[in-house]
Scaffold this motif. Sequence first.
Motif, PDB file in Angstrom:
ATOM      1  N   VAL A 199      37.413  51.071  28.452  1.00  0.00           N
ATOM      2  CA  VAL A 199      38.716  50.858  27.827  1.00  0.00           C
ATOM      3  C   VAL A 199      39.710  51.827  28.467  1.00  0.00           C
ATOM      4  O   VAL A 199      39.461  53.039  28.528  1.00  0.00           O
ATOM      5  N   ASN A 200      40.813  51.291  28.958  1.00  0.00           N
ATOM      6  CA  ASN A 200      41.815  52.153  29.601  1.00  0.00           C
ATOM      7  C   ASN A 200      42.711  52.824  28.555  1.00  0.00           C
ATOM      8  O   ASN A 200      42.596  52.523  27.351  1.00  0.00           O
ATOM      9  N   PRO A 201      43.589  53.741  28.956  1.00  0.00           N
ATOM     10  CA  PRO A 201      44.444  54.447  27.985  1.00  0.00           C
ATOM     11  C   PRO A 201      45.309  53.526  27.134  1.00  0.00           C
ATOM     12  O   PRO A 201      45.757  53.931  26.049  1.00  0.00           O
ATOM     13  N   LYS A 202      45.557  52.312  27.600  1.00  0.00           N
ATOM     14  CA  LYS A 202      46.354  51.361  26.813  1.00  0.00           C
ATOM     15  C   LYS A 202      45.502  50.580  25.817  1.00  0.00           C
ATOM     16  O   LYS A 202      46.008  49.706  25.108  1.00  0.00           O
ATOM     17  N   GLY A 203      44.199  50.892  25.790  1.00  0.00           N
ATOM     18  CA  GLY A 203      43.315  50.202  24.869  1.00  0.00           C
ATOM     19  C   GLY A 203      42.826  48.854  25.378  1.00  0.00           C
ATOM     20  O   GLY A 203      42.295  48.053  24.606  1.00  0.00           O
ATOM     21  N   GLN A 204      42.982  48.607  26.671  1.00  0.00           N
ATOM     22  CA  GLN A 204      42.578  47.329  27.257  1.00  0.00           C
ATOM     23  C   GLN A 204      41.235  47.461  27.962  1.00  0.00           C
ATOM     24  O   GLN A 204      40.951  48.469  28.616  1.00  0.00           O
ATOM     25  N   ASN A 261      46.191  28.279  38.962  1.00  0.00           N
ATOM     26  CA  ASN A 261      45.134  29.286  39.085  1.00  0.00           C
ATOM     27  C   ASN A 261      44.520  29.538  37.703  1.00  0.00           C
ATOM     28  O   ASN A 261      45.243  29.776  36.729  1.00  0.00           O
ATOM     29  N   LEU A 262      43.199  29.483  37.618  1.00  0.00           N
ATOM     30  CA  LEU A 262      42.508  29.635  36.334  1.00  0.00           C
ATOM     31  C   LEU A 262      42.463  31.073  35.846  1.00  0.00           C
ATOM     32  O   LEU A 262      42.003  31.319  34.729  1.00  0.00           O
ATOM     33  N   HIS A 263      42.949  32.017  36.647  1.00  0.00           N
ATOM     34  CA  HIS A 263      42.768  33.432  36.331  1.00  0.00           C
ATOM     35  C   HIS A 263      44.058  34.118  35.911  1.00  0.00           C
ATOM     36  O   HIS A 263      44.305  35.275  36.243  1.00  0.00           O
ATOM     37  N   GLN A 264      44.882  33.406  35.159  1.00  0.00           N
ATOM     38  CA  GLN A 264      46.140  33.969  34.670  1.00  0.00           C
ATOM     39  C   GLN A 264      45.858  35.054  33.634  1.00  0.00           C
ATOM     40  O   GLN A 264      44.912  34.988  32.862  1.00  0.00           O
ATOM     41  N   GLY A 265      46.737  36.051  33.606  1.00  0.00           N
ATOM     42  CA  GLY A 265      46.638  37.063  32.563  1.00  0.00           C
ATOM     43  C   GLY A 265      45.483  38.021  32.769  1.00  0.00           C
ATOM     44  O   GLY A 265      44.892  38.114  33.841  1.00  0.00           O
ATOM     45  N   SER A 266      45.148  38.733  31.716  1.00  0.00           N
ATOM     46  CA  SER A 266      44.077  39.726  31.776  1.00  0.00           C
ATOM     47  C   SER A 266      42.711  39.056  31.742  1.00  0.00           C
ATOM     48  O   SER A 266      42.556  37.941  31.235  1.00  0.00           O
ATOM     49  N   THR A 283      38.571  46.980  30.818  1.00  0.00           N
ATOM     50  CA  THR A 283      38.703  46.904  32.264  1.00  0.00           C
ATOM     51  C   THR A 283      37.400  47.356  32.902  1.00  0.00           C
ATOM     52  O   THR A 283      36.421  47.660  32.210  1.00  0.00           O
ATOM     53  N   ILE A 284      37.378  47.395  34.232  1.00  0.00           N
ATOM     54  CA  ILE A 284      36.260  47.974  34.970  1.00  0.00           C
ATOM     55  C   ILE A 284      36.836  48.911  36.024  1.00  0.00           C
ATOM     56  O   ILE A 284      38.040  48.911  36.281  1.00  0.00           O
ATOM     57  N   ASN A 285      35.977  49.691  36.632  1.00  0.00           N
ATOM     58  CA  ASN A 285      36.375  50.546  37.742  1.00  0.00           C
ATOM     59  C   ASN A 285      36.308  49.697  39.019  1.00  0.00           C
ATOM     60  O   ASN A 285      35.229  49.410  39.526  1.00  0.00           O
ATOM     61  N   PHE A 286      37.477  49.310  39.533  1.00  0.00           N
ATOM     62  CA  PHE A 286      37.514  48.410  40.685  1.00  0.00           C
ATOM     63  C   PHE A 286      37.136  49.105  41.993  1.00  0.00           C
ATOM     64  O   PHE A 286      37.046  48.446  43.031  1.00  0.00           O
ATOM     65  N   SER A 287      36.886  50.404  41.945  1.00  0.00           N
ATOM     66  CA  SER A 287      36.374  51.091  43.122  1.00  0.00           C
ATOM     67  C   SER A 287      34.852  51.158  43.128  1.00  0.00           C
ATOM     68  O   SER A 287      34.246  51.678  44.057  1.00  0.00           O
ATOM     69  N   ASP A 288      34.226  50.609  42.082  1.00  0.00           N
ATOM     70  CA  ASP A 288      32.763  50.568  41.972  1.00  0.00           C
ATOM     71  C   ASP A 288      32.265  49.224  42.489  1.00  0.00           C
ATOM     72  O   ASP A 288      32.485  48.181  41.846  1.00  0.00           O
ATOM     73  N   LEU A 323      31.061  43.319  41.980  1.00  0.00           N
ATOM     74  CA  LEU A 323      30.087  42.250  42.233  1.00  0.00           C
ATOM     75  C   LEU A 323      29.751  41.505  40.945  1.00  0.00           C
ATOM     76  O   LEU A 323      29.756  40.262  40.898  1.00  0.00           O
ATOM     77  N   LEU A 324      29.489  42.237  39.876  1.00  0.00           N
ATOM     78  CA  LEU A 324      29.129  41.607  38.602  1.00  0.00           C
ATOM     79  C   LEU A 324      30.319  40.868  37.995  1.00  0.00           C
ATOM     80  O   LEU A 324      30.144  39.806  37.376  1.00  0.00           O
ATOM     81  N   LEU A 325      31.517  41.410  38.169  1.00  0.00           N
ATOM     82  CA  LEU A 325      32.713  40.704  37.705  1.00  0.00           C
ATOM     83  C   LEU A 325      32.828  39.354  38.409  1.00  0.00           C
ATOM     84  O   LEU A 325      33.106  38.332  37.777  1.00  0.00           O
ATOM     85  N   ASN A 326      32.606  39.348  39.719  1.00  0.00           N
ATOM     86  CA  ASN A 326      32.669  38.090  40.467  1.00  0.00           C
ATOM     87  C   ASN A 326      31.609  37.104  39.999  1.00  0.00           C
ATOM     88  O   ASN A 326      31.877  35.905  39.871  1.00  0.00           O
TER      89      ASN A 326
END
Length: 315
Positions: free
Chosen positions: A40-45, A16-21, A47-52, A57-60
């Motif tokens: 940026v999430n509290p861990k400093g990573q 799978n090409l989508h390993q990791g973050s 991300t996006i809001n996956f409920s949006d 759509l744009l991530l895909n």
Amino acid sequence: MIKNKDKKAASLHPRNLHQGSYDFTRLTAACPALNPFVTVNPKGQATINFSDPQAVLLLNQALLKCFYDVDFWQIPEGYLCPPIPGRADYIHYLADLLAETFNGEIPSGKKIKALDIGSGANCIYPIIGSQSYGWSFVGSDIDPLSVKTASLIVKSNAGLKDRIKLILQKNDQAIFSGIIKKQDKFVFSMCNPPFHASMDKALAGSTRKMNNLNKGKAAAVKLNFGGQENELCCAGGEIAFLKLMSSESKNYAGQVCWFSSLVSKSENIAPLKKLLAQLGAEQVKVIKMSQGQKVSRLIAWSFLTQEEQVHFISQ
């Protein structure tokens, strides 16, 4: 032929090409419209809001451009917007299944013809399968807008044009009938079946997921990753759909080497195996797939012996 590597204990399939973050630097470079949705999430990573829905759509779009050379991908508002890493796993596990007939070699190229039942507007399985292994696909759907949208995606991307064909299933009570013609032969069929018996149950499941994402806080009722009723629901739910698929598959026993489907509920496996045995299936395999804490599975069956399968695929 592509050499099949040994499986390792991992969240996603080893190929799978989508390993990791997610690499949002790369993804936003490919799709600049995604950039405003990256936080940026509290861990400093990043991300996006996956409920949006728009963010997903744009991530895909970015993932498809970066990893599968798809420049145009758009779906109608409210239609299913699939999580691509998990969808890719199904393709790679099917490749492993085919490799069992070829002494560890995964057959590649257009001669490997596949059937995707319920391709949807997103056409995601044919895209990943054709771009990962060079396979050719026929995708079917009962929704005219889904077929029209998926056809537009195929026509708009040079790498997909000669590998994917979409067909409208005119009988919403049939699965293979009307799609598989007398002269057709498919190395495998695949399906992401409607999991729910009603939209109320689909919404309830999505609400649970959203509340988990929000750490138990009440969340607005939304369909997780969207979805139309025909994409998510059927009378009797998943087990009724898969029993119909199993029964109908017997009529095409000599035209499909491997039938397969995702199965969301583990309790549906036993009755399906019992039914397939009654139908005379020569081989039945249940393959577990793991994506993080989520465990899913696919069931595959064939009415051919392994010797007959070797002859089928080599023709």
